[in-house]
Design an enzyme around this catalytic site. Structure first.
Site, short mmCIF file in Angstrom:
data_model
loop_
_atom_site.label_atom_id
_atom_site.label_comp_id
_atom_site.label_asym_id
_atom_site.label_seq_id
_atom_site.Cartn_x
_atom_site.Cartn_y
_atom_site.Cartn_z
N ASN A 42 2.02 -4.61 -3.45
CA ASN A 42 0.74 -4.97 -3.00
C ASN A 42 0.10 -3.76 -2.89
O ASN A 42 0.26 -2.98 -2.01
CB ASN A 42 0.57 -6.11 -2.10
CG ASN A 42 -0.77 -6.68 -1.90
OD1 ASN A 42 -1.29 -7.15 -2.86
ND2 ASN A 42 -1.29 -6.79 -0.72
N GLU B 232 -6.24 -10.57 -2.38
CA GLU B 232 -6.82 -10.29 -1.05
C GLU B 232 -8.40 -10.12 -1.27
O GLU B 232 -9.14 -9.35 -0.99
CB GLU B 232 -6.66 -9.03 -0.36
CG GLU B 232 -4.99 -9.06 -0.10
CD GLU B 232 -4.76 -7.97 0.90
OE1 GLU B 232 -5.56 -7.29 1.55
OE2 GLU B 232 -3.54 -7.78 1.04
N ASP C 142 -12.03 -9.72 -1.80
CA ASP C 142 -13.43 -9.90 -1.24
C ASP C 142 -14.49 -9.07 -1.79
O ASP C 142 -14.01 -7.92 -2.57
CB ASP C 142 -13.38 -10.16 0.20
CG ASP C 142 -12.87 -8.89 0.99
OD1 ASP C 142 -12.79 -7.77 0.43
OD2 ASP C 142 -12.58 -9.01 1.99
N GLU D 102 0.76 -1.39 -0.05
CA GLU D 102 -0.13 0.23 -0.15
C GLU D 102 0.64 1.45 -0.07
O GLU D 102 0.75 2.24 0.90
CB GLU D 102 -0.99 0.12 1.10
CG GLU D 102 -1.83 -1.24 1.13
CD GLU D 102 -2.87 -1.35 2.23
OE1 GLU D 102 -2.71 -0.59 3.23
OE2 GLU D 102 -3.73 -2.43 2.34
N HIS E 37 -10.12 -5.69 -2.80
CA HIS E 37 -11.28 -5.62 -1.84
C HIS E 37 -12.42 -4.78 -2.39
O HIS E 37 -12.24 -3.38 -2.60
CB HIS E 37 -10.56 -4.93 -0.39
CG HIS E 37 -9.57 -5.60 0.30
ND1 HIS E 37 -10.05 -6.80 0.83
CD2 HIS E 37 -8.45 -5.54 0.60
CE1 HIS E 37 -8.98 -7.46 1.57
NE2 HIS E 37 -8.04 -6.67 1.25
#
Ligand SMILES: *[C@@H]1O[C@H](CO)[C@@H](O)[C@H](O)[C@H]1NC(C)=O
Ligand SMILES: *[C@@H]1O[C@H](CO)[C@@H](O)[C@H](O)[C@H]1NC(C)=O
Ligand SMILES: *[C@@H]1O[C@H](CO)[C@@H](O)[C@H](O)[C@H]1NC(C)=O
Ligand SMILES: *[C@@H]1O[C@H](CO)[C@@H](O)[C@H](O)[C@H]1NC(C)=O
Length: 414
Positions: free
Chosen positions: A261, A325, A327, A220, A297
């Site tokens: 990432n 990741e 979702d 990040e 996400h």
């Protein structure tokens, strides 16, 4: 992993495709439904209630009555064929592996977990061939005090993955969050902070040398507008902290794939442009970089649909890409329509990866909804994963399985 609710304004336009067949888990009937009642090949329109019918995989053993929009139709008029039994598992990783990719999950605190249904699915290598420790390898877990390293919990997760024939994705070495205050508020000068960062990476990546498939080396680094995120690393060292971290990771573990990432970089835009420019610059400088992780996400129906082209431009730099990741959350409570949209959204995301040969794998950020991080951070939201709290596969599970089975582009993971 944190995605602080940065909702893209552009709500995806799901065009009314009344002339076309409906994709699996799309709506195909219900009160006042004016769209198509014809489902894609391999699926059929299953009556759910007077307001909603849905395309589900399999073959109907009865037909016409299942698609009627009449409110007087009752569920007794339909029979679900055995091939659509909605609890049978398809083996997501087995399907992905056949197409040259892995399919993984992320876990936390397995050492205290007694939920046998959760453990059985999470540890089934037909379903998940990769595991990311959610929190155990972060700085606050591994070096809470300066130069005192703790690996107990991280070791457990990595050994558990190995015991279940899963690769491990190391996560994460340098991140502004979950960072002990001795680092973030230490007031170190540039040279000292570089040595602290290099020492951290040498120890942690060195400890897991040969045991992890990849490392999210820097997590990040950017703000939403593509400017550098301020952190003790950026503020003290400047942008070169990324290159220094990558070089240290390569020295510590020469075989781990080294990743950057971030979240909200799945679509083209300022943030992914910044990541792209950074990747180009690192490659030009000869800095070791193997891949870009896209966290994904997401929020149901709230993302710009440019994932494939975006992933492809990074692949064209000679990098692997991975969804790290995934979702897709919704405002609770769940409804059939939301779950159907979620299934369609998952299929879109998975297909974007599957169209890019260097998209090596997909990781969902935990197995079932009762383990998701979402409700603790976004209290009105949840139900973001492929299995529900009863560990039953959701419509999204089947849409992902269908996408994996239908993929035509071979991936480069083995
Ligand atoms: C559905 O159609 C009926 C008439 O056929 C109408 O009375 C009703 O308001 C409609 N419902 C919705 C939600 O549009
Ligand atoms: C793992 O899942 C597959 C389906 O993906 C199933 O056939 C198999 O029985 C499961 N294995 C175990 C040990 O539960
Ligand atoms: C992994 O397997 C080894 C050998 O059977 C066992 O000793 C160890 O406890 C297992 N670890 C985990 C975390 O499952
Ligand atoms: C810190 O030192 C590194 C390595 O010498 C250098 O690349 C970087 O520009 C320095 N940062 C600052 C803010 O002086």
């Amino acid at each position: 992993m944190l995605n602080r609710g940065l909702v893209l304004g552009a709500v995806a336009a799901i065009a009314a495709q009344s002339a076309q067949a409906v994709a699996v888990y799309g709506q195909c009937g219900g009160l006042n439904w004016t769209g198509s009642t014809v489902c894609d090949a391999g699926s059929y329109c299953l009556y759910s209630n007077p307001y909603y019918s849905q395309c589900v995989p399999g073959t109907a053993s009865t037909t016409a009555t299942a698609t009627t929009s009449s409110a007087t139709t009752t569920s007794t008029t339909t029979t679900t064929s055995a091939s659509a039994t909605p609890t049978s598992l398809r083996g997501l990783h087995a399907l992905a592996k056949a197409k040259g990719r892995y399919f993984g999950t992320a876990t936390d605190q397995l050492w205290t977990n007694t939920d046998t249904a959760y453990l059985a699915i999470t540890g089934n290598s037909s379903e998940f061939g990769a595991n990311t420790p959610g929190n155990q390898q972060k700085w606050d877990a591994t070096e809470k005090s300066r130069n005192v390293f703790t690996y107990t919990n991280g070791d457990y997760e990595v050994a558990w993955a190995e015991n279940h024939s899963q690769i491990a994705r190391g996560h994460t070495l340098v991140w502004h969050s979950q960072l002990p205050s001795w680092v973030s508020s230490g007031g170190f000068d540039n040279a000292t902070l570089i040595s602290i960062m290099e020492n951290h990476i040498a120890n942690v990546a060195g400890h897991y040398k040969g045991q992890v498939y990849s490392w999210d080396v820097v997590n990040e680094p950017f703000n939403e507008d593509g400017t550098w995120r301020t952190s003790v690393f950026y503020n003290t060292i400047g942008p070169s902290y990324v290159a220094i971290a990558l070089r240290a990771a390569r020295a510590a573990d020469p075989t781990a794939k080294l990743y950057l990432n971030d979240y909200n970089t799945d679509w083209t835009g300022s943030k992914s442009d910044a990541m792209y420019a950074l990747a180009q610059s690192l490659i030009a400088q000869g800095v070791p970089l193997d891949g870009i992780g896209f966290q994904a996400h997401l929020i149901v129906n709230s993302f710009s649909r440019t994932f494939q082209a975006n992933y492809q431009r990074f692949a064209d730099l000679g990098l692997d890409v991975a969804i790290t990741e995934l979702d897709i959350r919704m405002t609770l409570p769940t409804t059939d329509a939301l779950l159907a949209s979620q299934a369609e959204n998952y299929k879109y995301v998975v297909n974007a990866c599957l169209a890019v040969s260097r998209c090596v794998g997909i990781t969902v950020w935990d197995t079932s909804d009762d383990y998701s991080w979402i409700p603790s951070v976004f209290p009105t939201q949840g139900a973001a994963l492929l299995f529900d709290a009863n560990k039953k596969p959701k419509p999204a599970y089947y849409s992902v399985a269908d996408a994996l089975a239908a993929a035509t582009v071979k991936g480069t993971w083995s």
